[in-house]
Design a protein around this motif. Structure first.
Motif, short mmCIF file in Angstrom:
data_model
loop_
_atom_site.label_atom_id
_atom_site.label_comp_id
_atom_site.label_asym_id
_atom_site.label_seq_id
_atom_site.Cartn_x
_atom_site.Cartn_y
_atom_site.Cartn_z
N ARG A 71 -6.40 -3.93 -2.91
CA ARG A 71 -6.60 -4.49 -1.87
C ARG A 71 -7.21 -6.73 -1.68
N ALA A 72 -8.25 -6.29 -2.48
CA ALA A 72 -9.28 -7.14 -2.86
C ALA A 72 -8.67 -8.21 -3.98
N PHE A 73 -7.59 -7.64 -4.68
CA PHE A 73 -6.95 -8.70 -5.72
C PHE A 73 -6.00 -9.04 -4.90
N ALA A 74 -5.44 -8.41 -4.19
CA ALA A 74 -4.57 -10.13 -3.04
C ALA A 74 -5.27 -10.30 -2.54
N ASP A 132 1.05 -1.43 0.42
CA ASP A 132 -0.17 0.12 -0.06
C ASP A 132 0.64 1.13 -0.17
N ALA A 133 1.80 1.45 0.73
CA ALA A 133 3.05 2.46 0.41
C ALA A 133 2.93 2.75 -1.09
N MET A 134 2.72 2.23 -2.38
CA MET A 134 2.52 2.64 -3.31
C MET A 134 1.62 3.75 -3.31
N PHE A 135 0.67 3.90 -2.46
CA PHE A 135 -0.76 4.98 -2.70
C PHE A 135 0.00 6.14 -1.77
N GLU A 136 1.12 6.14 -1.41
CA GLU A 136 0.99 7.04 -0.18
C GLU A 136 2.06 7.59 -0.70
N HIS A 137 2.02 9.17 -0.39
CA HIS A 137 2.81 10.29 -0.94
C HIS A 137 2.04 11.59 -2.50
N PRO A 152 -5.36 11.80 0.04
CA PRO A 152 -5.27 10.83 -0.81
C PRO A 152 -6.71 11.52 -1.75
N THR A 153 -6.90 11.46 -2.81
CA THR A 153 -8.03 11.68 -3.58
C THR A 153 -9.39 9.71 -4.18
N LYS A 154 -10.73 10.63 -4.70
CA LYS A 154 -11.39 8.97 -4.52
C LYS A 154 -10.40 8.08 -5.67
N ARG A 155 -9.83 8.17 -5.99
CA ARG A 155 -9.40 8.19 -7.51
C ARG A 155 -7.94 6.97 -6.93
N ILE A 156 -7.45 7.64 -6.43
CA ILE A 156 -6.27 7.08 -5.09
C ILE A 156 -7.05 6.05 -4.43
N GLN A 157 -7.95 6.03 -3.21
CA GLN A 157 -9.05 5.48 -2.78
C GLN A 157 -9.48 4.11 -3.43
N ARG A 158 -9.75 4.31 -4.30
CA ARG A 158 -10.31 3.36 -5.09
C ARG A 158 -9.31 2.41 -5.92
N GLN A 159 -8.14 2.97 -6.74
CA GLN A 159 -6.84 1.96 -6.79
C GLN A 159 -6.70 1.23 -5.37
N GLN A 160 -6.69 1.66 -4.01
CA GLN A 160 -6.14 0.86 -3.34
C GLN A 160 -6.75 -0.51 -3.06
N ALA A 161 -8.39 -0.06 -2.70
CA ALA A 161 -9.22 -1.29 -1.80
C ALA A 161 -9.16 -1.63 -3.63
#
Length: 372
Positions: free
Chosen positions: A362-365, A340-345, A350-359
């Motif tokens: 996580r779901a894929f993992a 998840d560090a790739m989404f930090e900074h 965090p934008t909604k798009r970043i939050q969606r990509q992070q989710a």
């Protein structure tokens, strides 16, 4: 309506016919009316320090290359042969000055004080940028060719508005001079007389494209078309590079605006560890430039000054080996960040798009873990 475009002005450039040099290949000092006044404090001790710097930088480079081949680093862009082109200007900087470099400015990172663990993380692909730019006063390595020239110019314009005397140094290669970003940076730097120095390390190749194909004239002539003074310097002469940088920094600091330095040097290794330079250059060319080795030249100069070279070499080797050992330990023991560090900074918030990509990640993992 006709528009007259001024031609490049050779009067603004020095060293076009023969790059400026003060150290000959045999180590003897050559007189130079422009550079000599800026080298009056360089005695045997100072030259020894520059020599040790270059030896350490080369050792860092060779160790990182080996670490890449051994699988401890993902990629490495070597600077073998370019040590003087970087060490000379690096030692002319003030602590407060900023460096905006490409991916090959390893000497600047080392001499600016970048922590080797943070440095190794960049080349293990464990970090977006590695070190704290504000602390080191050096921006993260820039992969987009030439983009750092705009960043440096923007910083310099802000520095001028703040009435600060901090200077920005933009470092790039010969290939970047063909990019729009560099030319745009020259426009803005000239128009606003920004305190920025453009250091072009002409290592003769933009990956595999020789500089003679990129330009029919010396690269130092190009910035004169923007009204920017330039110097064409022997990039394998650490003293010439040091003096040229001092001139440029003093000009910028005193309100004289930007300067362009073309360091004529040579990349003796591959573009990166994924490159095979034997496919586009011959051994005779490599041998010619190896004979112009910047470290050997300083060794000969120190010998002429009466230095105890056996002791100097021994001290340089000790310090270089310690550096290599530290880099190896950092590379071998680095800990990979959590995914998840790739989404930090990426953004301050965090934008909604970043939050969606992070989710989604996580779901894929989780789906992979659930199928094991």
């Amino acid at each position: 309506m006709s528009i007259t475009v001024p031609a490049p002005d050779p009067a603004l450039a020095v060293g076009l016919d023969c790059p400026l040099r003060v150290l000959d290949l045999d180590g003897s000092r050559l007189p130079d009316a422009l550079l000599d006044p800026h080298l009056t404090d360089i005695d045997e001790s100072a030259l020894t320090n520059l020599y040790v710097d270059m030896v350490r930088v080369r050792r860092l480079d060779t160790e990182a290359f080996a670490l890449t081949r051994q699988g401890h680093l993902v990629l490495w862009p070597p600077l073998l042969g370019q040590e003087a082109a970087q060490v000379g200007p690096a030692r002319a900087l003030r602590t407060e000055d900023w460096v905006f470099g490409s991916y090959r400015e390893h000497a600047f990172a080392l001499l600016k004080g970048v922590d080797l663990a943070e440095f190794a993380n960049v080349w293990k692909a464990y970090a977006h940028g590695g070190w704290d730019p504000q602390e080191i006063r050096m921006a993260p390595a820039q992969i987009i060719i030439g983009a750092q020239s705009l960043h440096a110019t923007g910083f310099a314009m802000a520095s001028k508005l703040d009435r600060s005397d901090d200077v920005a140094l933009a470092c790039f290669g010969d290939g970047a001079t063909s990019e729009g970003d560099v030319n745009e940076a020259l426009v803005w730097a000239s128009a606003f007389q920004a305190p920025v120095v453009f250091l072009c390390q002409n290592n003769q190749y933009a990956i595999s494209e020789p500089v003679r194909v990129q330009s029919g004239t010396p690269l130092a002539l190009r910035p004169t078309g923007f009204g920017i003074p330039s110097m064409r310097v022997d990039g394998n002469d650490v003293l010439a590079m040091h003096a040229a940088a001092r001139i440029a920094f003093e000009r910028a600091r005193s309100g004289g605006g930007p300067t362009f330095i073309e360091a004529v040097t040579y990349r003796r290794g591959p573009h990166t560890t994924t490159d095979d330079p034997k496919r586009y250059r011959d051994e005779a060319e490599l041998e010619e430039w190896t004979a112009k080795d910047p470290i050997d030249r300083v060794e000969r100069a120190l010998e002429r000054m009466g230095a105890n070279m056996e002791a100097v070499r021994a001290e340089a080797k000790i310090r270089a080996d310690e550096l290599a050992k530290e880099l190896r330990a950092a590379a071998e023991h680095a800990v990979a960040p959590h995914a998840d560090a790739m989404f930090e900074h990426v953004y301050d918030q965090p934008t909604k798009r970043i939050q969606r990509q992070q989710a989604e990640r996580r779901a894929f993992a989780a789906s992979i873990e659930g199928n094991r």
